[in-house]
Design a protein around this motif. Sequence first.
Motif, PDB file in Angstrom:
ATOM      1  N   ALA A 113      43.126  33.331  43.465  1.00 27.29           N
ATOM      2  CA  ALA A 113      43.494  32.498  42.312  1.00 27.29           C
ATOM      3  C   ALA A 113      44.987  32.184  42.328  1.00 27.29           C
ATOM      4  CB  ALA A 113      43.110  33.200  41.002  1.00 27.29           C
ATOM      5  N   ARG A 114      45.832  33.162  42.659  1.00 24.90           N
ATOM      6  CA  ARG A 114      47.274  32.922  42.714  1.00 24.90           C
ATOM      7  C   ARG A 114      47.614  31.987  43.884  1.00 24.90           C
ATOM      8  NH1 ARG A 114      49.451  32.655  38.391  1.00 24.90           N
ATOM      9  NH2 ARG A 114      51.389  32.492  39.537  1.00 24.90           N
ATOM     10  N   ALA A 115      46.933  32.143  45.006  1.00 23.15           N
ATOM     11  CA  ALA A 115      47.171  31.244  46.144  1.00 23.15           C
ATOM     12  C   ALA A 115      46.757  29.818  45.785  1.00 23.15           C
ATOM     13  CB  ALA A 115      46.413  31.737  47.375  1.00 23.15           C
ATOM     14  N   TYR A 134      45.094  29.674  36.929  1.00 23.23           N
ATOM     15  CA  TYR A 134      45.785  30.648  36.084  1.00 23.23           C
ATOM     16  C   TYR A 134      44.761  31.418  35.254  1.00 23.23           C
ATOM     17  CZ  TYR A 134      47.785  32.493  31.839  1.00 23.23           C
ATOM     18  OH  TYR A 134      48.083  33.314  30.794  1.00 23.23           O
ATOM     19  N   THR A 135      43.815  30.701  34.671  1.00 20.38           N
ATOM     20  CA  THR A 135      42.813  31.318  33.805  1.00 20.38           C
ATOM     21  C   THR A 135      41.972  32.326  34.565  1.00 20.38           C
ATOM     22  OG1 THR A 135      42.770  29.364  32.386  1.00 20.38           O
ATOM     23  CG2 THR A 135      40.850  30.840  32.278  1.00 20.38           C
ATOM     24  N   ILE A 136      41.570  31.982  35.761  1.00 21.02           N
ATOM     25  CA  ILE A 136      40.787  32.920  36.582  1.00 21.02           C
ATOM     26  C   ILE A 136      41.581  34.208  36.800  1.00 21.02           C
ATOM     27  CG2 ILE A 136      39.819  33.328  38.887  1.00 21.02           C
ATOM     28  CD1 ILE A 136      39.134  30.254  38.885  1.00 21.02           C
ATOM     29  N   GLY A 137      42.829  34.083  37.227  1.00 24.55           N
ATOM     30  CA  GLY A 137      43.659  35.263  37.451  1.00 24.55           C
ATOM     31  C   GLY A 137      43.890  36.048  36.175  1.00 24.55           C
ATOM     32  N   SER A 138      44.142  35.346  35.087  1.00 21.03           N
ATOM     33  CA  SER A 138      44.390  35.994  33.808  1.00 21.03           C
ATOM     34  C   SER A 138      43.162  36.771  33.338  1.00 21.03           C
ATOM     35  CB  SER A 138      44.781  34.938  32.773  1.00 21.03           C
ATOM     36  OG  SER A 138      44.993  35.531  31.518  1.00 21.03           O
ATOM     37  N   LEU A 139      41.990  36.178  33.444  1.00 22.24           N
ATOM     38  CA  LEU A 139      40.769  36.865  33.025  1.00 22.24           C
ATOM     39  C   LEU A 139      40.502  38.104  33.871  1.00 22.24           C
ATOM     40  CD1 LEU A 139      38.454  33.822  32.210  1.00 22.24           C
ATOM     41  CD2 LEU A 139      39.535  35.424  30.582  1.00 22.24           C
ATOM     42  N   ILE A 140      40.850  38.040  35.144  1.00 19.19           N
ATOM     43  CA  ILE A 140      40.694  39.215  36.005  1.00 19.19           C
ATOM     44  C   ILE A 140      41.588  40.351  35.524  1.00 19.19           C
ATOM     45  CG2 ILE A 140      41.205  40.108  38.333  1.00 19.19           C
ATOM     46  CD1 ILE A 140      40.112  37.368  39.389  1.00 19.19           C
TER      47      ILE A 140
END
Length: 154
Positions: A113-115, A134-140
């Motif tokens: 997600a960050r990449a 961003y949302t994917i990483g944040s939810l993780i």
Amino acid sequence: MEFVGFENPVFATYAIAASLMALKVMGQGWMTVYRMLKSNSGLASPEDLQVGLINKNPDPSQLELNDYVDRSRRMHRNDLENIPAFWIAGLLFVLADPSLLITQLLMYGFVVARAAHFVAYATRQSHEVRATFYTIGSLIVIYMSLHALFVLLT
């Protein structure tokens, strides 16, 4: 089983993901420096206009906003707003003794997600595209934090 050690595959997964994210944070700083040198602009501070080995002919215009340089700074700032929370939540998650599969999905999912966020930002994709990654990483990170809290409190 020892939680913190490379012989623990869950911790090893965290160590790989955390190391990749450390390289991302540091690499983004170097990318900003590269862009400043390449464009001879986008300097951040007035003292950067002093004559030196790299800046032999300083000019006040070098302090003006340069989107090429500033875009890299914004990506770096975004990393600094997100990756440290991953380091903390990820370690706490490891201490909660999760399964290896869920750990790999979450940790490597965050790295991907960050990449993807980096690529979207670097290629000037819409805010919606960047926000998705961003949302994917944040939810993780939120999930890992809540999971660790749940295990701790039960």
